[in-house]
Design a protein around this motif. Structure first.
Motif, PDB file in Angstrom:
ATOM      1  N   SER A 175       0.844  -1.200   0.000  1.00 57.17           N
ATOM      2  CA  SER A 175       0.000   0.000   0.000  1.00 57.17           C
ATOM      3  C   SER A 175       0.876   1.246   0.000  1.00 57.17           C
ATOM      4  O   SER A 175       2.106   1.158  -0.020  1.00 57.17           O
ATOM      5  CB  SER A 175      -0.912   0.031   1.233  1.00 57.17           C
ATOM      6  OG  SER A 175      -0.183   0.477   2.375  1.00 57.17           O
ATOM      7  N   HIS A 176       0.213   2.421   0.080  1.00 52.27           N
ATOM      8  CA  HIS A 176       0.922   3.699   0.131  1.00 52.27           C
ATOM      9  C   HIS A 176       1.612   3.942   1.466  1.00 52.27           C
ATOM     10  O   HIS A 176       2.374   4.886   1.605  1.00 52.27           O
ATOM     11  CB  HIS A 176      -0.092   4.829  -0.115  1.00 52.27           C
ATOM     12  CG  HIS A 176      -1.135   4.906   0.968  1.00 52.27           C
ATOM     13  ND1 HIS A 176      -2.173   4.001   1.080  1.00 52.27           N
ATOM     14  CD2 HIS A 176      -1.275   5.737   2.030  1.00 52.27           C
ATOM     15  CE1 HIS A 176      -2.911   4.287   2.138  1.00 52.27           C
ATOM     16  NE2 HIS A 176      -2.384   5.342   2.736  1.00 52.27           N
ATOM     17  N   LYS A 177       1.319   3.157   2.487  1.00 48.22           N
ATOM     18  CA  LYS A 177       1.752   3.508   3.855  1.00 48.22           C
ATOM     19  C   LYS A 177       3.267   3.634   4.060  1.00 48.22           C
ATOM     20  O   LYS A 177       3.697   4.466   4.859  1.00 48.22           O
ATOM     21  CB  LYS A 177       1.107   2.563   4.858  1.00 48.22           C
ATOM     22  CG  LYS A 177      -0.389   2.851   5.022  1.00 48.22           C
ATOM     23  CD  LYS A 177      -0.947   2.274   6.292  1.00 48.22           C
ATOM     24  CE  LYS A 177      -2.356   2.761   6.559  1.00 48.22           C
ATOM     25  NZ  LYS A 177      -3.379   2.043   5.759  1.00 48.22           N
TER      26      LYS A 177
ATOM     27  N   GLN B  92      -2.095  -3.349   7.848  1.00 51.52           N
ATOM     28  CA  GLN B  92      -1.408  -2.571   6.806  1.00 51.52           C
ATOM     29  C   GLN B  92      -0.392  -1.609   7.419  1.00 51.52           C
ATOM     30  O   GLN B  92       0.748  -1.529   6.964  1.00 51.52           O
ATOM     31  CB  GLN B  92      -2.414  -1.755   5.983  1.00 51.52           C
ATOM     32  CG  GLN B  92      -3.049  -2.526   4.848  1.00 51.52           C
ATOM     33  CD  GLN B  92      -2.141  -2.640   3.630  1.00 51.52           C
ATOM     34  OE1 GLN B  92      -0.952  -2.403   3.685  1.00 51.52           O
ATOM     35  NE2 GLN B  92      -2.726  -3.035   2.518  1.00 51.52           N
TER      36      GLN B  92
ATOM     37  N   SER C 109      -1.742   7.867   9.782  1.00 54.26           N
ATOM     38  CA  SER C 109      -2.672   8.691   9.010  1.00 54.26           C
ATOM     39  C   SER C 109      -3.016   9.950   9.810  1.00 54.26           C
ATOM     40  O   SER C 109      -2.359  10.236  10.812  1.00 54.26           O
ATOM     41  CB  SER C 109      -3.938   7.888   8.685  1.00 54.26           C
ATOM     42  OG  SER C 109      -4.757   8.618   7.787  1.00 54.26           O
TER      43      SER C 109
ATOM     44  N   CYS D 266      -9.941   7.369  -1.872  1.00 58.35           N
ATOM     45  CA  CYS D 266     -10.694   6.906  -0.709  1.00 58.35           C
ATOM     46  C   CYS D 266     -10.137   7.568   0.546  1.00 58.35           C
ATOM     47  O   CYS D 266      -8.969   7.949   0.590  1.00 58.35           O
ATOM     48  CB  CYS D 266     -10.629   5.384  -0.574  1.00 58.35           C
ATOM     49  SG  CYS D 266      -9.007   4.740  -0.104  1.00 58.35           S
ATOM     50  N   THR D 267     -11.006   7.720   1.559  1.00 56.11           N
ATOM     51  CA  THR D 267     -10.556   8.364   2.789  1.00 56.11           C
ATOM     52  C   THR D 267     -10.890   7.526   4.027  1.00 56.11           C
ATOM     53  O   THR D 267     -12.044   7.187   4.269  1.00 56.11           O
ATOM     54  CB  THR D 267     -11.213   9.754   2.969  1.00 56.11           C
ATOM     55  OG1 THR D 267     -12.606   9.645   2.670  1.00 56.11           O
ATOM     56  CG2 THR D 267     -10.591  10.785   2.064  1.00 56.11           C
ATOM     57  N   GLY D 268      -9.837   7.221   4.789  1.00 51.62           N
ATOM     58  CA  GLY D 268      -9.984   6.608   6.114  1.00 51.62           C
ATOM     59  C   GLY D 268      -9.613   7.682   7.126  1.00 51.62           C
ATOM     60  O   GLY D 268     -10.461   8.271   7.785  1.00 51.62           O
ATOM     61  N   GLY D 269      -8.320   7.978   7.189  1.00 51.96           N
ATOM     62  CA  GLY D 269      -7.850   9.132   7.962  1.00 51.96           C
ATOM     63  C   GLY D 269      -7.446  10.258   7.033  1.00 51.96           C
ATOM     64  O   GLY D 269      -7.171  11.372   7.469  1.00 51.96           O
ATOM     65  N   GLY D 270      -7.376   9.966   5.721  1.00 55.81           N
ATOM     66  CA  GLY D 270      -7.150  11.004   4.722  1.00 55.81           C
ATOM     67  C   GLY D 270      -5.777  11.037   4.079  1.00 55.81           C
ATOM     68  O   GLY D 270      -5.524  11.881   3.220  1.00 55.81           O
ATOM     69  N   SER D 271      -4.871  10.112   4.430  1.00 57.89           N
ATOM     70  CA  SER D 271      -3.487  10.307   3.984  1.00 57.89           C
ATOM     71  C   SER D 271      -3.236   9.989   2.504  1.00 57.89           C
ATOM     72  O   SER D 271      -2.550  10.741   1.822  1.00 57.89           O
ATOM     73  CB  SER D 271      -2.510   9.547   4.878  1.00 57.89           C
ATOM     74  OG  SER D 271      -2.556   8.159   4.645  1.00 57.89           O
ATOM     75  N   ASN D 272      -3.790   8.884   1.997  1.00 58.58           N
ATOM     76  CA  ASN D 272      -3.506   8.584   0.585  1.00 58.58           C
ATOM     77  C   ASN D 272      -4.207   9.604  -0.319  1.00 58.58           C
ATOM     78  O   ASN D 272      -3.662  10.031  -1.342  1.00 58.58           O
ATOM     79  CB  ASN D 272      -3.859   7.132   0.220  1.00 58.58           C
ATOM     80  CG  ASN D 272      -5.293   6.935  -0.209  1.00 58.58           C
ATOM     81  OD1 ASN D 272      -5.653   7.165  -1.366  1.00 58.58           O
ATOM     82  ND2 ASN D 272      -6.168   6.538   0.723  1.00 58.58           N
TER      83      ASN D 272
ATOM     84  N   GLY E 154      -9.089  -0.345   7.012  1.00 57.62           N
ATOM     85  CA  GLY E 154      -8.367   0.920   7.001  1.00 57.62           C
ATOM     86  C   GLY E 154      -9.275   2.141   6.960  1.00 57.62           C
ATOM     87  O   GLY E 154      -8.807   3.253   7.122  1.00 57.62           O
ATOM     88  N   LEU E 155     -10.554   1.956   6.734  1.00 59.12           N
ATOM     89  CA  LEU E 155     -11.463   3.102   6.668  1.00 59.12           C
ATOM     90  C   LEU E 155     -12.370   3.172   7.898  1.00 59.12           C
ATOM     91  O   LEU E 155     -13.230   4.038   7.990  1.00 59.12           O
ATOM     92  CB  LEU E 155     -12.317   3.051   5.388  1.00 59.12           C
ATOM     93  CG  LEU E 155     -11.562   2.923   4.055  1.00 59.12           C
ATOM     94  CD1 LEU E 155     -12.541   2.985   2.887  1.00 59.12           C
ATOM     95  CD2 LEU E 155     -10.498   3.988   3.895  1.00 59.12           C
TER      96      LEU E 155
ATOM     97  N   GLU F 120     -10.377  -0.999   0.762  1.00 59.27           N
ATOM     98  CA  GLU F 120     -10.302   0.457   0.994  1.00 59.27           C
ATOM     99  C   GLU F 120     -10.195   1.167  -0.360  1.00 59.27           C
ATOM    100  O   GLU F 120     -10.985   2.064  -0.677  1.00 59.27           O
ATOM    101  CB  GLU F 120      -9.078   0.813   1.843  1.00 59.27           C
ATOM    102  CG  GLU F 120      -9.126   0.344   3.284  1.00 59.27           C
ATOM    103  CD  GLU F 120      -8.600  -1.086   3.463  1.00 59.27           C
ATOM    104  OE1 GLU F 120      -8.300  -1.745   2.443  1.00 59.27           O
ATOM    105  OE2 GLU F 120      -8.511  -1.544   4.622  1.00 59.27           O
TER     106      GLU F 120
ATOM    107  N   CYS G  54      -4.694   2.702  -3.995  1.00 56.76           N
ATOM    108  CA  CYS G  54      -3.666   2.847  -2.961  1.00 56.76           C
ATOM    109  C   CYS G  54      -3.167   1.537  -2.376  1.00 56.76           C
ATOM    110  O   CYS G  54      -2.223   1.542  -1.580  1.00 56.76           O
ATOM    111  CB  CYS G  54      -4.176   3.777  -1.860  1.00 56.76           C
ATOM    112  SG  CYS G  54      -5.722   3.213  -1.139  1.00 56.76           S
TER     113      CYS G  54
HETATM  114  C1  LIG Z   1      -4.644   2.393   5.705  1.00 60.19           C
HETATM  115  C2  LIG Z   1      -5.225   2.349   4.372  1.00 60.19           C
HETATM  116  C3  LIG Z   1      -6.213   3.292   3.969  1.00 60.19           C
HETATM  117  C4  LIG Z   1      -6.782   4.355   4.859  1.00 60.19           C
HETATM  118  O1  LIG Z   1      -5.890   5.341   5.257  1.00 60.19           O
HETATM  119  P1  LIG Z   1      -5.805   6.795   4.622  1.00 60.19           P
HETATM  120  O2  LIG Z   1      -4.948   7.511   5.606  1.00 60.19           O
HETATM  121  O3  LIG Z   1      -7.162   7.373   4.525  1.00 60.19           O
HETATM  122  O4  LIG Z   1      -5.151   6.665   3.309  1.00 60.19           O
HETATM  123  C5  LIG Z   1      -6.698   3.206   2.691  1.00 60.19           C
HETATM  124  N1  LIG Z   1      -6.281   2.262   1.835  1.00 60.19           N
HETATM  125  C6  LIG Z   1      -5.340   1.350   2.173  1.00 60.19           C
HETATM  126  C7  LIG Z   1      -4.915   0.336   1.166  1.00 60.19           C
HETATM  127  C8  LIG Z   1      -4.783   1.361   3.456  1.00 60.19           C
HETATM  128  O5  LIG Z   1      -3.850   0.473   3.788  1.00 60.19           O
END
Ligand SMILES: *Cc1c(COP(=O)(O)O)cnc(C)c1O
Length: 459
Positions: A116-118, A145, A235, A269-275, A344-345, A391, A420
């Protein structure tokens, strides 16, 4: 002009971004006002000291700083080179299937070592900690993740890594744990006997399945107690979003290669908003410098509708109320999300920056239940081959929705979304979807009202 069958837009390692883009520098130009972060007890504006017990100075400075471009340290770029720059794809086959005149592109972050982007942020976070003399990082993880990304990153700079993994995931999803342990991390099911927070919960409820809120409290407690142990978050905070801006900067160069320099719609997509932030912020920078602003759409699950149904108000980042209070879109820190498959969301809050951008009308937000999301993913995987993380599937759904609107309008729009992460650890979710065993959770408004009523009112 590019050959119009071109599918992958690739950048050379030499084109790896040299700086991160800091949105703090341009908030005023965008007409966005940020409310100060508050000390959780005094409700006075928080200063660097409120953060420095758990984060190293360099990250606290990035959290609060307003310098527009921050140089990426060379040792971080060296690790980024393991998987960056990442590809941008043109979704030719999916466009055909959708019979849309729109051009659809997707940035793929699933090729990182952890899928993932993490790692875009876990790597610099580990680096700045190592520079500051930290010897151990702690964190929480749900589905795994973020724990994976930090386990990998700490290994790059010889740090120890202690991951508190929500007990039910620890028991039900052993493969992420095995991955983290293979990278060298210590993974502890949470709640645990290692911390006072864990012991308190276990004393009351020995059979608890745990929660992200409790796991955060355990990881933070460990960091507060030992001066060379720090905590790391994946995030929500400004410095995390900052590190993700390598994504959007690469996308801009790749769209230029594709002859589609000015996209019409960006979807994430937004969970905490980082990607989402990392993908779209560089386009906001360009807009501040005079370019037209694309429509920017955040997609979240209908079951955790932070942006679309939450209130924009002060709240805590965790259930135990240990973190500073931030003004953000929130469902209330006691909110327990329904058991949807997009782990993750499933967060009650949202990045304060993303929340403020929505409030100011710079971005839009929408939501989808999980069944239509998985339907979009199945269609996508049959056209493009890549199996999205659930996610990321919300962005797939959002892009599809926009492509169908373009079809209705007979309009050749350029739609770009951020894919992501891959879903190779989420196959049980796909299995449930294919077996018709998923539920579309509709969240009753009363439930949101109830959990918001428990949040102390702060102006
Ligand atoms: C953790 C995760 C998210 C949610 O986190 P954001 O900070 O919103 O990006 C979304 N997609 C994937 C694949 C994740 O691992």
């Amino acid at each position: 002009m590019p050959d119009d069958k071109q599918t992958k837009f690739l950048l050379d390692e030499a084109e790896l971004p040299t700086h991160w883009y800091n949105l703090n520098a341009d908030l005023e130009s965008l007409g966005v006002e940020m409310a100060p972060v508050l000390n959780p007890e005094t409700h006075e504006p928080a200063g660097p000291a409120d953060f420095e017990a758990i984060f190293p100075e360099a990250l606290v400075a990035q959290e609060m700083g307003t310098e527009r471009h921050i140089e990426i340290p060379e040792p971080v770029r060296d690790v980024y080179r393991l998987w960056r720059p990442t590809p941008l794809y043109r979704a030719h086959r999916w466009e055909e299937k959708l019979e849309t005149p729109a051009k659809i592109f997707y940035k793929y972050e699933g090729g990182s070592p952890t899928g993932s982007h993490k790692p875009n942020t876990s790597v610099p976070q580990a680096y700045y900690n190592a520079e500051a003399g930290t010897t151990r990082l702690t964190t929480e993880t749900g589905a795994g993740q973020w724990g994976s990304a930090l386990s990998f990153a700490t290994q790059m700079y010889d740090l120890e890594c202690e991951v508190y993994m929500v007990r039910i995931s620890y028991e039900q999803k052993p493969y992420r744990r095995v991955m983290m342990e293979t990278w060298g991390a210590t993974v502890t099911p949470s709640p645990s006997e290692k911390t006072q927070a864990g012991r308190d919960v276990l004393a009351k409820d020995p059979d608890t399945s745990g929660s992200l809120g409790i796991a955060i409290s355990e990881a933070v407690e460990r960091a507060v107690q030992d001066p060379t142990t720090k905590y790391s978050l994946g995030s929500v905070l400004n410095h995390v979003l900052l590190h993700q801006t390598v994504i959007g900067q690469e996308v801009q160069k790749q769209l230029k290669q594709a002859g589609a320099e000015q996209p019409d719609v960006l979807v994430g997509c937004t969970g905490g908003g980082s990607n989402f932030a990392g993908f779209v912020y560089p386009f906001l920078e360009r807009h501040v410098d005079g370019a037209p602003k694309p429509r920017i759409v955040a997609v979240e699950p209908t079951a955790t509708p932070t942006l679309t149904k939450g209130e924009f108000q002060y709240d805590f980042g965790d259930t135990a109320k240990m973190t500073p209070m931030m003004k953000m879109h929130t469902l209330g820190h006691d909110f327990v999300p329904p058991p949807i498959h997009s782990g993750g969301l499933r967060y009650h809050g949202m990045s304060p920056q993303i929340s403020a951008l929505l409030d100011a009308g710079v971005i839009e937000a929408t939501s989808t239940p999980q069944i239509p999301m998985f339907e979009s993913c199945e269609e996508f995987v049959r056209a493009e081959g890549i199996l999205p993380a659930p996610e990321a599937g919300h962005a797939v759904w959002g892009a599809r929705h926009e492509a169908l609107k373009a079809k209705e309008a007979g309009d050749e729009r350029t739609i770009v979304f951020n894919l992501c992460g891959h879903g190779h650890f989420d196959l049980s979710a796909y299995e449930d979807f294919r077996a018709g065993e998923l539920e579309d959770f509709a969240l009753p408004e009363e439930e949101i009202d109830e959990s918001l009523a428990a949040v102390p009112s702060v102006e």
